[in-house]
Design a protein around this motif. Structure first.
Motif, short mmCIF file in Angstrom:
data_model
loop_
_atom_site.label_atom_id
_atom_site.label_comp_id
_atom_site.label_asym_id
_atom_site.label_seq_id
_atom_site.Cartn_x
_atom_site.Cartn_y
_atom_site.Cartn_z
N TRP A 1 -2.36 -1.41 -3.83
CA TRP A 1 -3.21 -0.25 -3.58
C TRP A 1 -2.35 1.00 -3.68
CZ3 TRP A 1 -5.01 3.95 -0.94
CH2 TRP A 1 -6.38 4.13 -0.82
N GLU B 1 0.86 -1.19 0.00
CA GLU B 1 0.00 0.00 0.00
C GLU B 1 0.89 1.24 0.00
OE1 GLU B 1 -3.01 0.13 2.99
OE2 GLU B 1 -3.38 -2.02 2.90
N GLU C 1 -6.25 -1.49 -7.07
CA GLU C 1 -6.98 -0.24 -6.99
C GLU C 1 -6.01 0.93 -7.14
OE1 GLU C 1 -9.51 0.11 -3.61
OE2 GLU C 1 -10.72 -1.63 -4.14
#
Length: 346
Positions: free
Chosen positions: A271, A247, A296
Motif C-alpha cells: 500500500w 504500508e 493499491e
C-alpha cells in the motif's frame, strides 16, 4: 455509564470498576467529579468524554490521585485543560489517552507527572494545542514533560518534541507519532533516538515543518521491524528504506524520479500513498520488476505531475490506482493493466 439523561453524578459508595461519563447535557461542576472520585476508589476504568466543566473551572480535580487502582484513563473532546500533579499517584495506569474539545486552548501539564508510571503502555497527549509545562522554582526543570521513567511504554500518539524529552530512554516503543518537529536540533534528536534505541518500532508517523531542511531516511533504514511508515515533509533523494515496509504514506516529500527505483525495491510493500507533492517531477515512470507486491497506489494532489507511465512487468499485483486525473496514465503494453481499477479518490 452516565450520559444525557443523568443530570448529576451519583456519589453513593458503589463497588464499581468502570465509570463512563459521556455527553453530559449540562456543565459539570468540578466538585461533582471530586466527590465521585472520593467514592469510587475501586475504579479500574475511567472515561470522561464529551463533557463540559463549568466556565471558571477547567482542571481535573486533585482527587483523581486517590484512584490508585486505575488502569485506563481516557479524556476525550472535553473542556479539561489542566492535569493535576496528583495524577502521578496512578502508578498502575496502563493507558493515558488525553484529548480536548478545542485546538486553540492552552493545555497545562506538570513536567514530572508521568515519571512514576512505570507500567504505562499507551500515551496520547494533544500535540496541536499549545502546552504549558508546569514546573516549580525548586525543581530545576527545563520546561519539558519528562518521559524517561516510562520504561514499559509501547505506544506514543501525537507527542510534541517541543514540550517533551526523554524519548531516547524508551527502548520498548513499538508505535510512535510525532507531528510538529520545528527545528533541525529537534530533528537530529529524533533521528538519534531512532538509530540507537528504537529497534522494536513497527509503526512510525513523523512530520516536520517546511522550515526544516530536507531529510535523509538513513537513520531508520536499520529498523527491520518497521512495517508502517508515514512521513510529512521534504526528503532528500532516497537511498535506502526499512526493508519490511508494507504500508508507506508520503506527504509533501518532494521526491523525484531517481527515488522511484528505491521505492520499487520494497519487496513487501502492498500500500503506497503519495499526496500533496510527494512527487514533483512532471513524469512518473514505473518499470522493470518494481513493486512486486503492491496492491493499491494513491497519487493525489500533485501540481507538477503531468504523465504516469506504467510498464510491465512492473506492478504485477496491482488492483487499484487512485488518481485525480486518469487521463495522465499511459501503459505499455496498452492492455497490460486492463484488470487494474482506476478510481477517483473523491
Amino acid at each position: 455509564m452516565f450520559q444525557r439523561e443523568d443530570y448529576t453524578l451519583p456519589t453513593q459508595d458503589l463497588h464499581v470498576r468502570s465509570l463512563l461519563v459521556n455527553q453530559a447535557p449540562t456543565s459539570i461542576v468540578v466538585k461533582e467529579l471530586a466527590a465521585a472520585f472520593n467514592k469510587y476508589k475501586l475504579i479500574r476504568d475511567l472515561q470522561l468524554c464529551d463533557i463540559q466543566l463549568t466556565n471558571d473551572e477547567k482542571a481535573l480535580p486533585e482527587e483523581i490521585g486517590q484512584l490508585i487502582l486505575l488502569r485506563y484513563l481516557e479524556i476525550r473532546n472535553s473542556s479539561i485543560y489542566e492535569i493535576p500533579q496528583s495524577i502521578s499517584n496512578l502508578c498502575r495506569l496502563l493507558t493515558f489517552d488525553y484529548g480536548v474539545d478545542r485546538k486553540d486552548v492552552e493545555i497545562r501539564i506538570p513536567y514530572d507527572v508521568f515519571n512514576k508510571m512505570e507500567r504505562l503502555v499507551y500515551l496520547c497527549i494533544p500535540s496541536e494545542n499549545p502546552i504549558r509545562v508546569l514546573t516549580t522554582s525548586a525543581s530545576g526543570a527545563t520546561g519539558k514533560i519528562e518521559l524517561h521513567g516510562l520504561k514499559s511504554l509501547q505506544t506514543i500518539r501525537e507527542i510534541s518534541t517541543r514540550c517533551s524529552r526523554g524519548l531516547e530512554h524508551l527502548s520498548n516503543l513499538k508505535e510512535l507519532s510525532i507531528s510538529d518537529v520545528a527545528s533541525m536540533e529537534e530533528m537530529d534528536g529524533v533521528w538519534q533516538c531512532m538509530s540507537i534505541k528504537m529497534d522494536r518500532l513497527w509503526k512510525l508517523s513523523l512530520g516536520w515543518e517546511s522550515s526544516v531542511e530536507a531529510q535523509s531516511l538513513e537513520p531508520i533504514s536499520h529498523c527491520h521491524h518497521l512495517t508502517r511508515l508515514a512521513l510529512r515533509g521534504s526528503l532528500l533523494p532516497l537511498s535506502s528504506l526499512p526493508c519490511n515496509l508494507s504500508e508507506l504514506y508520503l506527504n509533501d516529500s518532494r521526491l523525484r524520479q531517481d527515488s522511484i527505483p528505491v521505492l520499487g525495491n520494497l519487496r513487501h510493500l502492498r500500500w503506497l500513498y503519495m499526496s500533496y507533492d510527494a512527487f514533483e517531477d512532471a513524469k512518473l515512470i514505473i518499470r522493470g520488476d518494481a513493486f512486486p507486491r503492491l496492491e493499491e497506489l494513491f497519487l493525489l494532489a500533485h501540481q507538477y505531475l503531468e504523465e504516469i507511465l506504467l510498464v510491465r512487468p512492473a506492478l504485477p499485483k496491482i488492483r487499484r490506482l487512485f488518481i485525480d486525473d486518469p487521463m495522465r496514465i499511459t501503459t505499455e503494453p496498452i492492455s497490460s493493466f486492463s484488470k487494474m481499477e482506476i478510481a477517483h479518490p473523491w
